[in-house]
Motif scaffolding. Structure first.
Motif, PDB file in Angstrom:
ATOM      1  N   ASN A  65       7.511  33.736 -29.295  1.00 62.25           N
ATOM      2  CA  ASN A  65       8.160  33.648 -30.604  1.00 62.25           C
ATOM      3  C   ASN A  65       8.258  35.059 -31.164  1.00 62.25           C
ATOM      4  N   ASP A  83      13.393  34.593 -21.150  1.00 66.51           N
ATOM      5  CA  ASP A  83      12.582  33.697 -21.980  1.00 66.51           C
ATOM      6  C   ASP A  83      11.961  34.457 -23.147  1.00 66.51           C
ATOM      7  N   THR A 118      14.659  35.614 -25.827  1.00 67.92           N
ATOM      8  CA  THR A 118      15.324  34.529 -26.565  1.00 67.92           C
ATOM      9  C   THR A 118      14.338  33.670 -27.347  1.00 67.92           C
ATOM     10  N   LYS A 139      11.988  31.727 -26.211  1.00 66.26           N
ATOM     11  CA  LYS A 139      11.668  30.430 -25.606  1.00 66.26           C
ATOM     12  C   LYS A 139      10.157  30.229 -25.628  1.00 66.26           C
TER      13      LYS A 139
END
Length: 225
Positions: A22, A13, A16, A18
């Motif tokens: 950020n 997470d 990537t 998610k």
């Protein structure tokens, strides 16, 4: 879910982007580079290994009470985990997993401590946020970590990244050196001999708490004999 499965899910997470994460790809690449370089350096090979004796130490708990390895070992086998700090989500997930396993460790006569370079204020925060019933001992300047062969200095480019992310280790630790311990876990017999050792320069990889149980069972058997 295993500890490593939880860590892998968080890592996926995080890397990537998610929500709520950020993180720019350049940040991820810098972190990966630092980890790869630490692995390639062979630093983990310098850490204490099973069969060796631990150095004696006395450190303060979050309330300022001195805790010595001699006093802890007089009570039974000792589990030691080296903890980077409250700012590290991987480390916090490991502490939570160890807390869940604590009844099993105690049933085998063992005590559990974490050792961290962070100052007592941040250790109290770690204990509170992770709902811990075992202590985090403050290791100023990572001196005990160094005696275990775990201390390393962050490369300059990683220091600059941490600064940009407001991850100010000198403030967390009360130490300007920008050093950390490699994540590590040890099971120590009452005579100070290491019965189990796991050191990984990749901070996203942690052993399962259950991996220690065979060593603790041997220690319990030796104590009962």
């Amino acid at each position: 879910m295993s500890l490593q499965a939880k860590l892998d899910a968080f890592k996926a997470d995080f890397e990537t982007g998610k929500p709520p994460y950020n993180v720019p790809p350049a940040v991820i690449e810098t972190m990966r580079r630092a980890t790869a370089e630490l692995i390639a350096s062979g630093a983990a090979r310098q850490a204490l290994k099973a069969g060796e004796k631990i150095p004696a130490f006395t450190l303060a708990d979050p309330e300022g009470n001195e805790v010595s390895s001699a006093d802890l070992l007089a009570k039974g086998p000792l589990v030691i985990t080296f903890y980077r700090g409250v700012w590290c989500p991987y480390c916090n997930m490991e502490l939570q997993a160890l807390q869940e396993a604590l009844p099993q460790l105690q049933a085998l006569g063992a005590n559990l401590i974490a050792i961290s370079p962070q100052n007592p204020v941040n250790s109290r925060k770690s204990v509170r946020q992770n709902k811990l019933s075992f202590p985090i001992l403050s290791d100023p300047r990572n001196e005990v970590a160094a005696a275990f062969g775990l201390r390393f200095a962050l490369p300059d480019y990683l220091v600059e990244l941490y600064k940009s992310l407001k991850n100010d280790l000198p403030s967390f630790n009360g130490d300007p050196s920008w050093t950390l311990p490699m994540p590590a876990r040890f099971v120590v017999g009452q005579d100070g001999t290491i019965l189990y050792a796991e050191v990984n320069p990749d901070y996203t990889r942690r052993p399962e708490p259950a991996d220690m149980l065979p060593a603790l069972r041997r220690a319990a058997g030796a104590t009962a004999a």
